[in-house]
Design an enzyme around this catalytic site. Structure first.
Site, PDB file in Angstrom:
ATOM      1  N   HIS A 217      41.076  29.736  28.964  1.00 61.71           N
ATOM      2  CA  HIS A 217      41.461  31.025  29.533  1.00 61.71           C
ATOM      3  C   HIS A 217      42.422  31.747  28.591  1.00 61.71           C
ATOM      4  O   HIS A 217      43.151  32.635  28.995  1.00 61.71           O
ATOM      5  CB  HIS A 217      42.158  30.845  30.881  1.00 61.71           C
ATOM      6  CG  HIS A 217      41.533  29.826  31.772  1.00 61.71           C
ATOM      7  ND1 HIS A 217      41.964  28.523  31.830  1.00 61.71           N
ATOM      8  CD2 HIS A 217      40.484  29.919  32.610  1.00 61.71           C
ATOM      9  CE1 HIS A 217      41.220  27.858  32.701  1.00 61.71           C
ATOM     10  NE2 HIS A 217      40.307  28.669  33.177  1.00 61.71           N
ATOM     11  N   ASP A 393      47.377  38.139  33.362  1.00 65.40           N
ATOM     12  CA  ASP A 393      46.087  38.810  33.379  1.00 65.40           C
ATOM     13  C   ASP A 393      46.117  40.056  34.256  1.00 65.40           C
ATOM     14  O   ASP A 393      45.069  40.606  34.585  1.00 65.40           O
ATOM     15  CB  ASP A 393      44.971  37.844  33.794  1.00 65.40           C
ATOM     16  CG  ASP A 393      45.368  36.990  34.977  1.00 65.40           C
ATOM     17  OD1 ASP A 393      46.347  37.346  35.645  1.00 65.40           O
ATOM     18  OD2 ASP A 393      44.699  35.986  35.229  1.00 65.40           O
ATOM     19  N   ASP A 395      46.807  40.688  37.321  1.00 62.14           N
ATOM     20  CA  ASP A 395      46.277  40.710  38.680  1.00 62.14           C
ATOM     21  C   ASP A 395      47.349  40.435  39.734  1.00 62.14           C
ATOM     22  O   ASP A 395      47.029  40.247  40.894  1.00 62.14           O
ATOM     23  CB  ASP A 395      45.121  39.713  38.822  1.00 62.14           C
ATOM     24  CG  ASP A 395      45.573  38.272  38.644  1.00 62.14           C
ATOM     25  OD1 ASP A 395      46.750  38.058  38.310  1.00 62.14           O
ATOM     26  OD2 ASP A 395      44.727  37.379  38.833  1.00 62.14           O
ATOM     27  N   HIS A 396      48.619  40.419  39.353  1.00 62.94           N
ATOM     28  CA  HIS A 396      49.648  40.076  40.339  1.00 62.94           C
ATOM     29  C   HIS A 396      49.736  41.116  41.448  1.00 62.94           C
ATOM     30  O   HIS A 396      49.859  40.771  42.625  1.00 62.94           O
ATOM     31  CB  HIS A 396      51.008  39.907  39.655  1.00 62.94           C
ATOM     32  CG  HIS A 396      52.083  39.477  40.608  1.00 62.94           C
ATOM     33  ND1 HIS A 396      52.119  38.217  41.160  1.00 62.94           N
ATOM     34  CD2 HIS A 396      53.140  40.150  41.152  1.00 62.94           C
ATOM     35  CE1 HIS A 396      53.165  38.122  41.980  1.00 62.94           C
ATOM     36  NE2 HIS A 396      53.792  39.292  41.990  1.00 62.94           N
ATOM     37  N   GLY A 399      46.778  40.657  43.722  1.00 60.24           N
ATOM     38  CA  GLY A 399      46.925  39.425  44.492  1.00 60.24           C
ATOM     39  C   GLY A 399      47.936  39.579  45.617  1.00 60.24           C
ATOM     40  O   GLY A 399      47.697  39.152  46.747  1.00 60.24           O
ATOM     41  N   THR A 439      47.901  31.132  41.821  1.00 62.41           N
ATOM     42  CA  THR A 439      49.171  30.437  41.958  1.00 62.41           C
ATOM     43  C   THR A 439      50.092  31.146  42.935  1.00 62.41           C
ATOM     44  O   THR A 439      50.667  30.531  43.826  1.00 62.41           O
ATOM     45  CB  THR A 439      49.848  30.344  40.577  1.00 62.41           C
ATOM     46  OG1 THR A 439      48.913  29.778  39.669  1.00 62.41           O
ATOM     47  CG2 THR A 439      51.072  29.470  40.647  1.00 62.41           C
TER      48      THR A 439
END
Lengths: 573, 573
Positions: A217, A393, A395-396, A399, A439
């Site tokens: 990744h 990446d 996307d926090h 998310g 996570t």
């Protein structure tokens, strides 16, 4: 780049739909992933693989007789939720327990760990066989910290064959762990890949260069160097692995020369010509090697070499037949054929316990707090995403919005049934983890559950309850995330918050919370000065110095908003 | 791009070495390709696939019980030579004849055609089952002109299963041709691929655009349009094929959704979700579909949909078991197991016939001419390559150098044994075709053979012999290449050369040849004004107007040089 999709947010869902439609003879869908189309015989230990998707044929491509009983399917490069893992395990279990096997990543460890706990609570034997084969990700003294890459494949294969042969639970765990102990991988990357709907690759390798040991990744590797010839690369990979050979390895190995997606079979065969010669020159005998795409990373360019040092038992299990969508060997194993009880079990919901009126009032306040958080995260989504894109990446924000929204909805639904604050926060935490994935999803889910467990049903919550809840949440987050203060994670905000809350609680719950939230806000901002010590740092991670950690920031924002609500409540009272 | 190689010129050789090392249980190497590791039973019809490489698992990946008996392996995207095809067929033949099956490309038709003729001369039944599935490459009225793309796969599979079941030669040919008649493909490309050792892709598709019907080597398609969503693409592909359904197709089809290399399984599954729904809505029942990489083009981005309308016989054969390196289905077929006579046949060389002294003198002159040509081509290699790169893949210079060098060497070797000019030119032509590969290799090989056949062994060659030889060469080139004057090929130089040679021969052979060579030179230059009408024109082909055809140019250069030698001989005499 990934070009073919409809709604990027539904990519994994759409992928699974097409996958099951293409392979109805091998798999059927269950919530969270897939299981074999025909259940294995009763009494067989179930082996369930999984992890983020984007690695086909890993992991759903190897479900079938002789191989996995099920695969848990997360979003692209994102751990599936604990709920997903639990659901697939329940569908795969045949009464002899479930061995999960997956690569060593923080999110997967947490989510599969929570699933194991839940299965065990329900009396189902469960164990995580974690794969740690990537020699580039940590030195050999810390082999347990290494990432799992293509070593997943031989570990799943051997453990699955053992289960198919009739090994008991402990036997399956033993061979899975023995295979992992005897497996080493080293990979290289030449170019990154682009997630569906994104314009930019996840990471980049400069033209004409190669990242040695770069993770699948984009995690940091050992070094960057000039692009080698095929035989030079073969030598780098073989030398790198032979230097890490297990002490009692012996002379027989199996090998996987794996392509990451855009490095094609023709190129892999050219490299294999030299790899096989070098292994023979080193005195090793290669048994049934695999050359091809077994664990990909979308269309990333690169490849890796994996060696598993065999003994007689592992060799027999490696060679055993298998029949799955993407991997077939020998004749289809007959031990995995269907029985009549082909109905999957219904998964029971936890029963609803009606709380006294005091508990219902606290529950309503919790719902209000979760609604406010969800609204706040929607407002902050873009800003949190920008912050995360520096070292992560990006996307926090998405998310947090998905997680907090799902949590608020689940909380409203169950509160309407008359439960207390603990039940509301358990439902909210489960929904957050299930919908957000990754996570931060599992950490927030666990934090809400742990906090809720300490709120009383039969009297109003007081300052001491808040302190106890916050401390339980911090403990859960640290246990799951294995992060220390200073690692540039949400612990950097949660730990000072909890300490200040305890110190200030004598001044009243709302006031203490507000002051603690101010401390958390400052601590979150201070993470801008920290260099990240752990986590999935990318090659770009150096640049994240100077940018606050998005996880600590979103937590501080949420704590501040809740403090405002607590203040409003006190004024109203 | 293709990054992993040692010597780009040896890429295919190195690839085959590694492939055979990885799959010793399935394949063994023979000159020109691979055959099954264990020969099929005596009396089984052999099915041999082949073509240029770069398409793995097509074609060598499907050799094994239940599938192909052998695969002829050309260089990347280049037809194998007739010698290669003959060699693999001889190794695969079990006394019941050989059915070649390959996609419809000029070079493959020529080379497999020559191999069939040679096998037939030796009393071995042989036939070419040519695949023409690409609906974008010609209108349905000219279905026989269509290119072969992924339709190769069902045609090979069905024909191979029939042979395994015990069908006789005519039966295998019949089902191969029936499968081809009932198979349609439509493909799209999003990005090109780069050959080993080259800096630039073979072709390009602009960012955010899609080439509809673009061939797997970048051949022109139907149109270029904006990149669609996954479901829009599914609809384009399904609609395009259903519009071409065979009249008596029926309701049962099999389908292949094929990835070209960089378009990965996850994306293919997303597209397949919609494709399978649309096919069901159209009233079709899909039997045992394949979603994945079956016929790739290195790491080209794109995919294609193939439908084969089944009848009961084709369905049974499609579903039959197979066991090959890249494709396995069901249990390994037992009918393909080994017998004791596992030694491959020795291929006899054609016997050497000693010529009279006059013939040996002519042979020596032929050797000198071939040496001079080889030197000339080495000098001109870069220039011819530059010329070819305008509309082609830039390999004409390298092909001419390799071919003429191999021809000169073979000629010297056999002339030393005392043969006449015909035997020298046969050996030279075979060597040229074998080493150069591709279209120009086979044309030059055939031209030399045909020219040589008309040179006398027992007296000096005179002007009339040269005219007859040139006309025979022209006829062979036109028969094999199916090119008309004005198509911008070497025919544009060879045809006026031959006409002028015949007209001027009364003035003496050398003078006539020189004048004819001047005409050929002018004609080659005039091809700069022509727009190419046939051949593997690329999307860039329009740009080739204004650039002379490299094949006509290299021929004119060679004819001029030979004219100089003929003049020197006359002066010396």
């Amino acid at each position: 780049m990934t070009r073919l999709y409809d709604d990027p947010a539904a990519f994994t869902e759409d992928m699974v739909t097409g996958f099951v439609a293409a392979h109805p003879e091998h798999v059927r869908r269950v919530p969270g992933g897939v299981v074999r189309a025909k259940r294995a015989r009763k009494g067989k230990v179930a082996v369930v693989t999984g992890g983020g998707s984007g690695h086909y044929p890993a992991f759903c491509g190897v479900v079938g007789p002789g191989f996995a009983d099920g695969a848990v399917i997360g979003n692209i490069f994102t751990s599936p939720s604990a709920e997903d893992a639990y659901s697939v395990a329940r569908a795969a279990d045949r009464g002899a327990g479930v061995v999960f096997s997956f690569g060593n990543y923080a999110g997967d460890n947490m989510n599969f760990g929570l699933a194991v706990e839940r299965l065990q609570r329900e009396g189902i034997r469960a164990h995580n066989a974690v794969v740690t084969d990537d020699v580039a990700s940590a030195p050999s003294e810390e082999a347990g910290r290494r990432r799992g890459v293509v070593g997943d494949f031989p570990v799943f294969k051997v453990a699955s064959a053992a289960a198919e042969e009739g090994y008991d639970f402990d036997g399956v765990v033993r061979v899975a762990e023995r295979t992992n102990e005897r497996t080493r991988s080293l990979g290289v990357a030449f170019d990154g890949c682009t997630l569906p709907g994104q314009d930019h690759p996840l990471f980049e390798v400069p033209e004409g260069r190669m990242g040695l040991g770069l993770g699948i990744h984009g995690e940091p590797g050992v070094s960057e160097r000039e692009m080698p010839s095929a035989s030079e690369l073969a030598k780098i990979l073989v030398d790198g692995l032979l230097a890490e050979a297990p002490a009692d390895g012996g002379r027989r190995v199996t090998a996987i020369l794996n392509g990451l997606g855009a490095t094609k079979y023709e190129e892999l065969f050219v490299v294999w010509g030299t790899v096989s010669r070098l292994l023979a020159e080193a005195g090793l005998e290669v048994v049934a090697p695999e050359v091809g795409e077994l664990v990909t990373s979308l269309d990333m360019a690169g490849c890796s070499l994996t060696l598993t040092w065999l003994d007689d038992e592992l060799e027999r299990l490696w060679q055993a037949p298998a029949d799955t969508p993407a991997y077939r060997k020998g004749d289809a194993p007959s031990s995995g054929t269907a029985e009549d009880d082909d109905e999957l079990p219904e998964i029971e919901r936890e029963p609803v316990v009606i709380a006294p009126a005091e508990g219902q009032r606290t529950a309503a306040e919790v719902v209000r707090a979760l609604d406010a958080m969800a609204e706040l995260m929607r407002e902050q989504e873009d800003e949190l995403g920008r912050m995360d894109s520096v070292a992560g990446d990006g996307d926090h924000g998405r998310g947090m919005t998905r997680g907090s929204g799902a949590a608020a909805e689940a909380a409203r639904d169950i509160a309407a049934q008359g439960v207390g604050p603990a039940a509301v926060l358990v439902a909210a935490g489960d929904a957050w983890a299930a919908k957000a994935g990754g996570t931060s999803g599992v950490l927030w889910g666990a934090a809400l559950r742990s906090f809720g467990d300490l709120l009383p049903d039969d009297r109003p919550a007081v300052g001491a309850d808040l302190v106890a809840g916050a401390e339980a949440a911090l403990a859960a987050v640290r246990r799951l995330g294995r992060a220390e203060p200073g690692d540039k994670t949400l612990v950097d905000a949660l730990q000072p918050f909890t300490a200040e809350l305890r110190a200030a609680v004598g001044d009243g719950g709302a006031e203490a919370w507000r002051r603690a939230a101010q401390v958390a806000t400052k601590a979150a901002a201070d993470t801008a000065d920290l260099r990240p010590r752990t986590g999935r740092a990318r090659p770009l991670a150096e640049r994240s110095v100077g940018t606050p950690d998005p996880g600590a920031t979103s937590l501080a924002l949420a704590l501040t908003r809740i403090g405002e609500l607590l203040g409003e409540r006190e004024e109203a009272a």
